[in-house]
Design an enzyme around this catalytic site. Structure first.
Site, PDB file in Angstrom:
ATOM      1  N   CYS A 190       0.838  -1.203   0.000  1.00 29.90           N
ATOM      2  CA  CYS A 190       0.000   0.000   0.000  1.00 29.90           C
ATOM      3  C   CYS A 190       0.873   1.253   0.000  1.00 29.90           C
ATOM      4  O   CYS A 190       1.765   1.403   0.851  1.00 29.90           O
ATOM      5  CB  CYS A 190      -0.905  -0.004   1.224  1.00 29.90           C
ATOM      6  SG  CYS A 190      -1.913   1.481   1.387  1.00 29.90           S
ATOM      7  N   GLN A 330      -2.720   7.670  17.019  1.00 28.96           N
ATOM      8  CA  GLN A 330      -3.061   8.255  15.732  1.00 28.96           C
ATOM      9  C   GLN A 330      -2.252   7.581  14.624  1.00 28.96           C
ATOM     10  O   GLN A 330      -1.048   7.359  14.768  1.00 28.96           O
ATOM     11  CB  GLN A 330      -2.778   9.770  15.711  1.00 28.96           C
ATOM     12  CG  GLN A 330      -3.776  10.606  16.469  1.00 28.96           C
ATOM     13  CD  GLN A 330      -3.580  10.543  17.981  1.00 28.96           C
ATOM     14  OE1 GLN A 330      -2.557  10.059  18.464  1.00 28.96           O
ATOM     15  NE2 GLN A 330      -4.549  11.021  18.721  1.00 28.96           N
ATOM     16  N   ASP A 425     -11.386  15.627  22.295  1.00 29.45           N
ATOM     17  CA  ASP A 425     -10.942  14.901  21.102  1.00 29.45           C
ATOM     18  C   ASP A 425     -11.694  13.574  21.075  1.00 29.45           C
ATOM     19  O   ASP A 425     -11.114  12.504  21.288  1.00 29.45           O
ATOM     20  CB  ASP A 425      -9.426  14.683  21.141  1.00 29.45           C
ATOM     21  CG  ASP A 425      -8.892  14.020  19.882  1.00 29.45           C
ATOM     22  OD1 ASP A 425      -9.676  13.849  18.917  1.00 29.45           O
ATOM     23  OD2 ASP A 425      -7.701  13.640  19.864  1.00 29.45           O
ATOM     24  N   CYS A 456     -12.510  13.834  14.629  1.00 30.35           N
ATOM     25  CA  CYS A 456     -12.133  12.894  13.574  1.00 30.35           C
ATOM     26  C   CYS A 456     -13.360  12.410  12.799  1.00 30.35           C
ATOM     27  O   CYS A 456     -13.242  11.564  11.922  1.00 30.35           O
ATOM     28  CB  CYS A 456     -11.388  11.689  14.152  1.00 30.35           C
ATOM     29  SG  CYS A 456     -12.372  10.700  15.304  1.00 30.35           S
TER      30      CYS A 456
END
Length: 498
Positions: A190, A330, A425, A456
């Site tokens: 990828c 993350q 968050d 997000c």
């Protein structure tokens, strides 16, 4: 059938039996009877009929072959004509337009099914639907400034990956699920992955094939390996590998797991090797088993994987964040550093800060020089140990300003009554209802004047911001960060004041 007149006769009145004929004689001896002339004629007629039918089918196929070929050629010519008309700008008939749309739709479906789902918008990430929707939303919400979207490298940025492992017709399948399905798109190379992740996937696949380790089958509920989680230590390029194994324990996993770890441990690629034992046989959407005894280190470094956010400058030694496999990290730390750096600009010196959904302290630990106090919290019971381990490296003066409370955000509302600044968050679902209610008129956070919202999940952010605006809050700043170039996703930093 015996007639009544016959039944009344005496034995002397019955006719004497005739001697058996040749067929009856054969039958009495147990020998097979030859076919009668009638049966011979019937069998001959059936054979002739079948032969005639077969000849007819051959003749029909021969007769229809030119027509079928002509029909195929005609269809091909229609496609070529439609394509030529489309290229030259000629007007298409209604049927041609409909057929052209069908062909284009099928082509797109084939491309999507075989494409890497994480790279669908890699050609131009800023044109992803979520990016465009966020731009329109904040251009309407912001009066004094424009909405800026930040884009970093589109290749090699992902330093954390979770990949499905399934049993396939051609062997082990390792990759991502195609959108809306559980069909695995194999992505050994990828472009978004850090090169170390691609190398790790290749090594694991080869070792599994050599040792007979099978992928999990959702149809049968059997197999060995369910998922892989790979975390890259950016300073060294080594990988923290977690194998989600379809077993209740290391003993239940048996010899194949032990042999696989022995094979992998000979390679210099690994920081450490872990197992997560996940024996569920029914369909479950969660990747990991979260019981405390489900995680086990099998090989490698005893110290947790550590990371520094070098892109976020602070006037003290940057804290070394802890990222064992059972906490959230993350996937694009390089881009998230920019979010933390931007957020620092809105924290006034001497602020009393509460951080909900704080994780291991990725944001809060980079505010130690600005705050009078900071209370960080999260529901994952493992995060507190990671937070405290990281604060141990800070100067004593800064370390005393920081504290951690274990618990879900909805249970930490009381701490908002003494805060000047709230940092949130949340996961993709957005803020809990209790948090929103605390920020509305009449809530416990009536004195709070500043909310720094890192999102997000844009749809949830849009919903939460709309409710807060109705409660008297105003969006004074917002900017977007493309943390997943190629995916339809946008991380957003939003400042709300009242």
């Amino acid at each position: 059938r015996v007639q009544p007149s016959q039944a009344l006769r005496t034995p002397s009145q019955h006719r004497p039996l005739a001697p058996p004929g040749p067929r009856l004689a054969l039958l009495l001896r147990g020998m097979a009877l030859p076919p009668t002339p009638e049966k011979k004629r019937r069998k001959a007629n059936e054979g002739a009929k079948k032969a005639k039918q077969g000849n007819g089918d051959v003749e029909k196929a021969q007769k229809d072959a030119p027509a079928s070929a002509a029909k195929g050629g005609k269809k091909k010519r229609r496609k070529e004509k439609a394509g030529k008309a489309a290229n030259t700008g000629e007007e298409l008939s209604t049927t041609q337009e409909r057929n052209a749309r069908k062909r284009a739709s099928k082509k797109r479906a084939r491309e999507v099914a075989s494409a890497d789902p994480s790279m669908l918008y890699a050609a131009n990430p800023l044109l992803a639907p979520t990016v465009l929707a966020a731009t329109r939303f904040f251009e309407g919400a912001l009066w004094s400034e424009s909405f800026e979207v930040h884009l970093g490298p589109v290749q090699g940025w992902r330093t954390e990956a979770k990949l499905a492992v399934r049993a396939g017709k051609d062997g082990l399948q390792i990759g991502l699920f195609a959108p809306g399905t559980h069909e695995v798109c194999c992505i050994d190379t990828c472009p978004a992955h850090h090169p170390a992740i691609n190398r790790a996937v290749t090594k694991v696949r080869k070792a599994c094939e050599d040792l007979g380790v099978s992928g999990y089958s959702e149809h049968t509920g059997k197999g060995d390996l369910r998922y892989l989680k790979l975390d890259v230590e950016r300073a060294t390029g080594k990988v923290q590998l977690t194998m989600v194994w379809h077993a209740a324990s290391e003993e239940a996993a048996g010899a194949r797991l032990k042999a696989l770890v022995q094979r992998l441990s000979t390679m210099p690629l690994w920081h450490s090797i872990w197992a997560n034992f996940h024996p569920a046989v029914s369909y479950v959407s969660r990747i990991f088993a979260f019981e405390s005894d489900a995680w086990k280190p099998l090989w490698g470094a005893k110290e947790m994987l550590r990371e520094r956010l070098k892109g976020c400058l602070v006037p003290y030694d940057a804290p070394r964040l802890c990222f064992p496999p059972y906490v959230f990290r993350q996937a694009n730390l390089c881009a998230f550093e920019k979010i933390v750096a931007s957020l620092r600009r809105f924290v006034a010196p001497g602020s009393r800060v509460v951080e909900l959904y704080g994780g291991v302290g990725t944001i809060g630990l980079h505010l130690a020089d600005l705050v009078e106090s900071l209370v960080c919290s999260d529901e994952n019971p493992h995060n507190e140990v990671c937070f405290c381990t990281s604060t141990a490296d800070l100067p004593t003066k800064l370390r005393r300003r920081l504290s951690y409370l274990r618990g879900a955000a909805a249970t930490q509302i009381g701490s908002l009554s003494l805060a000047d600044v709230l940092i949130v968050d949340p996961p993709r679902k957005g803020l809990d209802e209790e948090v929103v209610a605390a920020l509305l008129p009449g809530g416990v956070a009536a004195q709070l004047r500043l909310v720094l919202y890192v999102s997000c999940g844009f749809p949830a952010l849009q919903r939460d911001v709309g409710r807060l605006q109705e409660g008297g809050w105003t969006v004074t700043h917002a900017e977007g960060f493309v943390l997943f170039p190629g995916a339809d996703h946008l991380e957003t930093f939003c400042v709300l004041e009242r």
